[in-house]
Design a protein around this motif. Structure first.
Motif, PDB file in Angstrom:
ATOM      1  N   LYS A  36       0.759  -1.393  -0.131  1.00  0.00           N
ATOM      2  CA  LYS A  36      -0.058   0.000  -0.143  1.00  0.00           C
ATOM      3  C   LYS A  36       0.712   1.247   0.033  1.00  0.00           C
ATOM      4  CE  LYS A  36      -3.954  -1.855   2.135  1.00  0.00           C
ATOM      5  NZ  LYS A  36      -4.872  -1.785   3.413  1.00  0.00           N
TER       6      LYS A  36
ATOM      7  N   ARG B 144      -1.257   4.459   4.826  1.00  0.00           N
ATOM      8  CA  ARG B 144      -2.548   5.086   5.235  1.00  0.00           C
ATOM      9  C   ARG B 144      -3.078   6.101   4.127  1.00  0.00           C
ATOM     10  NH1 ARG B 144       0.037   6.017  10.470  1.00  0.00           N
ATOM     11  NH2 ARG B 144      -0.047   8.288   9.900  1.00  0.00           N
TER      12      ARG B 144
ATOM     13  N   GLU C 143      -7.046  13.565  -0.668  1.00  0.00           N
ATOM     14  CA  GLU C 143      -8.642  13.116  -0.079  1.00  0.00           C
ATOM     15  C   GLU C 143      -9.623  12.893  -1.422  1.00  0.00           C
ATOM     16  OE1 GLU C 143      -9.762  16.324   2.928  1.00  0.00           O
ATOM     17  OE2 GLU C 143      -8.071  15.267   4.154  1.00  0.00           O
TER      18      GLU C 143
ATOM     19  N   GLN D 248      -8.517  12.373  -4.436  1.00  0.00           N
ATOM     20  CA  GLN D 248      -8.290  11.076  -5.321  1.00  0.00           C
ATOM     21  C   GLN D 248      -8.909   9.748  -4.522  1.00  0.00           C
ATOM     22  OE1 GLN D 248      -3.903  11.631  -5.474  1.00  0.00           O
ATOM     23  NE2 GLN D 248      -4.135  12.716  -7.243  1.00  0.00           N
ATOM     24  N   GLN D 249      -8.822   9.709  -3.169  1.00  0.00           N
ATOM     25  CA  GLN D 249      -9.357   8.638  -2.431  1.00  0.00           C
ATOM     26  C   GLN D 249     -10.540   8.435  -2.766  1.00  0.00           C
ATOM     27  OE1 GLN D 249      -7.890   8.494   1.411  1.00  0.00           O
ATOM     28  NE2 GLN D 249      -8.648   6.275   1.748  1.00  0.00           N
ATOM     29  N   ARG D 250     -11.588   9.571  -2.659  1.00  0.00           N
ATOM     30  CA  ARG D 250     -12.872   9.427  -2.813  1.00  0.00           C
ATOM     31  C   ARG D 250     -13.370   9.125  -4.216  1.00  0.00           C
ATOM     32  NH1 ARG D 250     -14.356  15.307  -1.234  1.00  0.00           N
ATOM     33  NH2 ARG D 250     -12.411  15.391   0.077  1.00  0.00           N
TER      34      ARG D 250
ATOM     35  N   ARG E 129     -11.537   7.137  -6.125  1.00  0.00           N
ATOM     36  CA  ARG E 129     -11.328   5.619  -5.991  1.00  0.00           C
ATOM     37  C   ARG E 129     -12.300   4.848  -5.350  1.00  0.00           C
ATOM     38  NH1 ARG E 129      -5.947   5.835  -3.282  1.00  0.00           N
ATOM     39  NH2 ARG E 129      -5.326   7.816  -4.018  1.00  0.00           N
ATOM     40  N   GLN E 130     -12.944   5.424  -4.158  1.00  0.00           N
ATOM     41  CA  GLN E 130     -13.661   4.565  -3.486  1.00  0.00           C
ATOM     42  C   GLN E 130     -15.087   4.645  -4.301  1.00  0.00           C
ATOM     43  OE1 GLN E 130     -13.676   6.439   0.300  1.00  0.00           O
ATOM     44  NE2 GLN E 130     -12.053   5.294   0.951  1.00  0.00           N
ATOM     45  N   GLY E 131     -15.463   5.486  -5.285  1.00  0.00           N
ATOM     46  CA  GLY E 131     -16.576   5.668  -5.859  1.00  0.00           C
ATOM     47  C   GLY E 131     -17.745   6.501  -5.526  1.00  0.00           C
TER      48      GLY E 131
END
Length: 84
Positions: free
Chosen positions: A21, A63, A76, A78-80, A82-84
Motif C-alpha cells: 500500500k 494510510r 482526499e 483522489q481517495q474519494r 477511487r472509492q466511488g
C-alpha cells in the motif's frame, strides 16, 4: 538535483517494497511529495534515526497520507474518487 528526479535510496526502497500500500501510494505522489519523503529520510544524522523515519513514513504512506499539507486535499479527493 531536481525534485522530480530524486532517486529513492535503497533502504527506503526496501521498506516501501515490504508494504504494498505504501509503495503504491508513494508511486502516485507528486514529485514534491516524493522528494519530501526522500529528503526527510536522508537528512537523518544516524542510521538508527533513518530507519525510524523510514518506518514512520512508510506507515503514513500506507494510510494514504501525503507529507505535504498542501497535498492532503488533493489526496482526499483522489481517495474519494477511487472509492466511488
Amino acid at each position: 538535483m531536481p525534485q522530480n528526479r530524486a532517486e529513492v535510496p535503497g533502504d527506503l526502497r526496501v521498506a516501501l517494497d515490504a508494504e504494498l500500500k505504501a509503495a503504491t501510494f508513494f508511486a502516485s505522489l507528486t514529485g514534491a511529495d516524493r522528494f519530501a519523503v526522500i529528503y526527510r529520510g536522508n537528512e537523518a544524522r544516524t542510521a538508527k534515526t533513518r530507519v525510524e523515519r523510514n518506518a514512520k513514513f512508510v506507515a503514513i504512506l500506507a494510510r494514504g497520507e501525503p507529507l505535504h499539507p498542501s497535498s492532503r486535499h488533493k489526496a482526499e479527493v483522489q481517495q474519494r474518487v477511487r472509492q466511488g
